[in-house]
Design a protein around this motif. Structure first.
Motif, mmCIF file in Angstrom:
data_model
loop_
_atom_site.group_PDB
_atom_site.id
_atom_site.type_symbol
_atom_site.label_atom_id
_atom_site.label_comp_id
_atom_site.label_asym_id
_atom_site.label_seq_id
_atom_site.Cartn_x
_atom_site.Cartn_y
_atom_site.Cartn_z
ATOM 1 N N GLU A 16 -9.313 8.590 -6.323
ATOM 2 C CA GLU A 16 -8.740 9.892 -6.592
ATOM 3 C C GLU A 16 -9.637 11.024 -6.085
ATOM 4 O O GLU A 16 -9.165 12.068 -5.672
ATOM 5 C CB GLU A 16 -8.528 10.056 -8.103
ATOM 6 C CG GLU A 16 -7.755 11.305 -8.506
ATOM 7 C CD GLU A 16 -6.271 11.179 -8.246
ATOM 8 O OE1 GLU A 16 -5.758 10.066 -8.356
ATOM 9 O OE2 GLU A 16 -5.634 12.197 -7.944
ATOM 10 N N LYS A 43 -11.644 12.900 -0.467
ATOM 11 C CA LYS A 43 -11.026 14.048 0.177
ATOM 12 C C LYS A 43 -9.897 13.571 1.062
ATOM 13 O O LYS A 43 -10.114 12.837 2.022
ATOM 14 C CB LYS A 43 -12.051 14.812 1.005
ATOM 15 C CG LYS A 43 -11.497 16.097 1.624
ATOM 16 C CD LYS A 43 -12.581 16.831 2.378
ATOM 17 C CE LYS A 43 -12.022 18.113 2.989
ATOM 18 N NZ LYS A 43 -13.068 18.857 3.734
ATOM 19 N N PRO A 44 -8.642 13.974 0.780
ATOM 20 C CA PRO A 44 -7.523 13.487 1.578
ATOM 21 C C PRO A 44 -7.441 14.200 2.918
ATOM 22 O O PRO A 44 -7.942 15.307 3.102
ATOM 23 C CB PRO A 44 -6.311 13.808 0.704
ATOM 24 C CG PRO A 44 -6.736 15.023 -0.079
ATOM 25 C CD PRO A 44 -8.216 14.845 -0.328
ATOM 26 N N GLN A 104 -5.247 7.793 6.885
ATOM 27 C CA GLN A 104 -6.283 7.948 5.867
ATOM 28 C C GLN A 104 -7.235 6.760 5.890
ATOM 29 O O GLN A 104 -8.458 6.916 5.827
ATOM 30 C CB GLN A 104 -5.643 8.067 4.488
ATOM 31 C CG GLN A 104 -6.622 8.120 3.321
ATOM 32 C CD GLN A 104 -7.356 9.446 3.230
ATOM 33 O OE1 GLN A 104 -6.767 10.493 3.471
ATOM 34 N NE2 GLN A 104 -8.621 9.400 2.884
ATOM 35 N N ASN A 122 0.107 7.295 -4.962
ATOM 36 C CA ASN A 122 -0.551 8.594 -5.014
ATOM 37 C C ASN A 122 -0.325 9.306 -3.682
ATOM 38 O O ASN A 122 -0.721 8.793 -2.634
ATOM 39 C CB ASN A 122 -2.049 8.402 -5.269
ATOM 40 C CG ASN A 122 -2.797 9.707 -5.469
ATOM 41 O OD1 ASN A 122 -2.641 10.658 -4.711
ATOM 42 N ND2 ASN A 122 -3.624 9.744 -6.501
ATOM 43 N N LYS A 160 -1.701 11.843 -2.359
ATOM 44 C CA LYS A 160 -2.883 12.453 -1.758
ATOM 45 C C LYS A 160 -3.854 11.415 -1.203
ATOM 46 O O LYS A 160 -4.444 11.610 -0.141
ATOM 47 C CB LYS A 160 -3.599 13.332 -2.784
ATOM 48 C CG LYS A 160 -2.781 14.533 -3.242
ATOM 49 C CD LYS A 160 -3.567 15.364 -4.247
ATOM 50 C CE LYS A 160 -2.767 16.578 -4.696
ATOM 51 N NZ LYS A 160 -3.521 17.400 -5.686
ATOM 52 N N THR A 161 -4.026 10.329 -1.926
ATOM 53 C CA THR A 161 -4.983 9.304 -1.492
ATOM 54 C C THR A 161 -4.306 8.033 -1.000
ATOM 55 O O THR A 161 -4.971 7.153 -0.460
ATOM 56 C CB THR A 161 -5.914 8.922 -2.656
ATOM 57 O OG1 THR A 161 -5.138 8.296 -3.691
ATOM 58 C CG2 THR A 161 -6.616 10.146 -3.226
ATOM 59 N N TYR A 162 -2.990 7.897 -1.268
ATOM 60 C CA TYR A 162 -2.202 6.732 -0.886
ATOM 61 C C TYR A 162 -2.622 5.473 -1.637
ATOM 62 O O TYR A 162 -2.362 4.358 -1.195
ATOM 63 C CB TYR A 162 -2.228 6.521 0.631
ATOM 64 C CG TYR A 162 -1.906 7.802 1.353
ATOM 65 C CD1 TYR A 162 -0.627 8.343 1.287
ATOM 66 C CD2 TYR A 162 -2.895 8.505 2.019
ATOM 67 C CE1 TYR A 162 -0.341 9.555 1.896
ATOM 68 C CE2 TYR A 162 -2.613 9.716 2.635
ATOM 69 C CZ TYR A 162 -1.338 10.230 2.559
ATOM 70 O OH TYR A 162 -1.050 11.435 3.155
#
Length: 339
Positions: free
Chosen positions: A84, A87-88, A107, A287, A289-291
């Protein structure tokens, strides 16, 4: 009934007709409940054991309850999903399953391609829904309680560990425990291809082997979706492999994308889902943002009756058959360590 008993039954009765996805979802949820909830007297259990390959990562690992608390409220910092804080990338908004897979791959490409040592451990902390009205496969009432579990799996596949009544218990894993279908032991997961097409071809091969031949396209697609979700459920996976799983999911017929969703703890996410048999929505939450994988849910979108020789199973619209989330996943140096 254990995963191995189901496999034995299947092997001994190859002519048995597979049950519909709703029955499989019920049995999977029941297996999760029996593996995670405190021991309880079983009522008249109507088990549809002719389904194939319904072993879950929870059963293989022998998850045990570490706490049972009331459901509701926002999660604490300890409930932050693994990754979490990373940094995305600043990517354009995701519009569909293919976009999600591509974004996850981008990512993953920014992260170090490290592999854990054989003597390290995969740690997973998960939460599953329970109901104050009871549970036995499907919840007998609203999902107003939750059960949190923790487990560790040695990277070489030789041992697992759980917290039971506040004490860490480590045990050796037998070959039989690792031989369920689908396999979800850590050495097997690390051996999977990180190319989406190759991964999906592998999963389809597993489905065909479970059935003793290729099933119809709808059953094949539904089972492939289930298997990939099991792969992600209770392990700290390399980012490239997780991205490949999203890519494989995007290639499965009938998989859809929803941009707004919330997991079992109310964390915002996006959803990949399929509609099985016209009434059962099987979901994988991610998620955005972070996958990271966040969890799963099975929910009926219309009333349905599954008919069987042991009686009919009635499902009502809105009924949740199974619901769980991954709170944290990491590679650690020893069992009991929480990253």
């Amino acid at each position: 009934m254990s995963a191995d008993e189901i496999t034995t039954f299947r092997d001994g009765r190859p002519e048995a007709t597979p049950y519909d996805p709703g029955a499989r979802a019920r049995l999977r949820a029941r297996l999760i409940n029996e593996a995670t909830l405190a021991p309880r007297a079983h009522s008249r259990a109507r088990r549809r054991i002719a389904t194939v390959g319904v072993a879950t990562a929870a059963l293989v690992a022998g998850i045990t309850v570490v706490q049972n608390v009331e459901f509701g409220g926002r999660p604490t910092a300890d409930h932050t999903a693994a990754g979490e804080s990373r940094k995305p990338l600043l990517l354009r908004p995701v519009a569909n399953a293919e976009d999600l897979a591509n974004a996850a791959a981008l990512q993953a490409a920014t992260e170090p391609a490290t592999r854990p040592r054989p003597d390290q451990w995969s740690y997973a902390k998960s939460v599953f829904a329970d109901s104050s009205n009871g549970s036995g496969g499907s919840l007998f009432g609203p999902p107003d309680k939750r059960v949190t579990v923790e487990r560790w799996s040695r990277v070489d596949g030789k041992q697992s560990a759980i917290i039971d009544k506040g004490r860490l218990q480590i045990r050796d894993l037998s070959a039989m425990e690792q031989g369920g279908s689908p396999r979800s032991d850590y050495p097997y997961l690390l051996s999977l291809p990180d190319n989406p097409s190759a991964l999906l071809a592998h999963v389809y091969k597993v489905v065909d082997e479970e059935n003793g031949g290729r099933p119809d396209d709808e059953a094949r697609a539904g089972r492939a979706f289930e298997i990939i979700e099991v792969f992600m459920r209770d392990s700290a996976l390399p980012p490239k492999l997780r991205a490949a799983m999203y890519g494989a999911l995007a290639k499965i017929p009938g998989v859809r994308y929803e941009a707004k969703a919330a997991d079992i703890l109310g964390r915002p996410g996006v959803t990949l889902y399929r509609i099985e048999e016209g009434y059962l929505r099987s979901e994988i939450m991610v998620n955005p943002k972070t996958y990271e994988y966040m969890g799963f849910r099975f929910i009926a979108i219309k009333d349905h009756v599954s008919r069987g020789t042991d009686g009919d199973l009635h499902t009502e619209k809105g009924q949740i058959l199974g619901w769980g989330g991954l709170l944290k996943a990491a590679i650690v140096d020893e069992p009991g360590q929480r990253a």
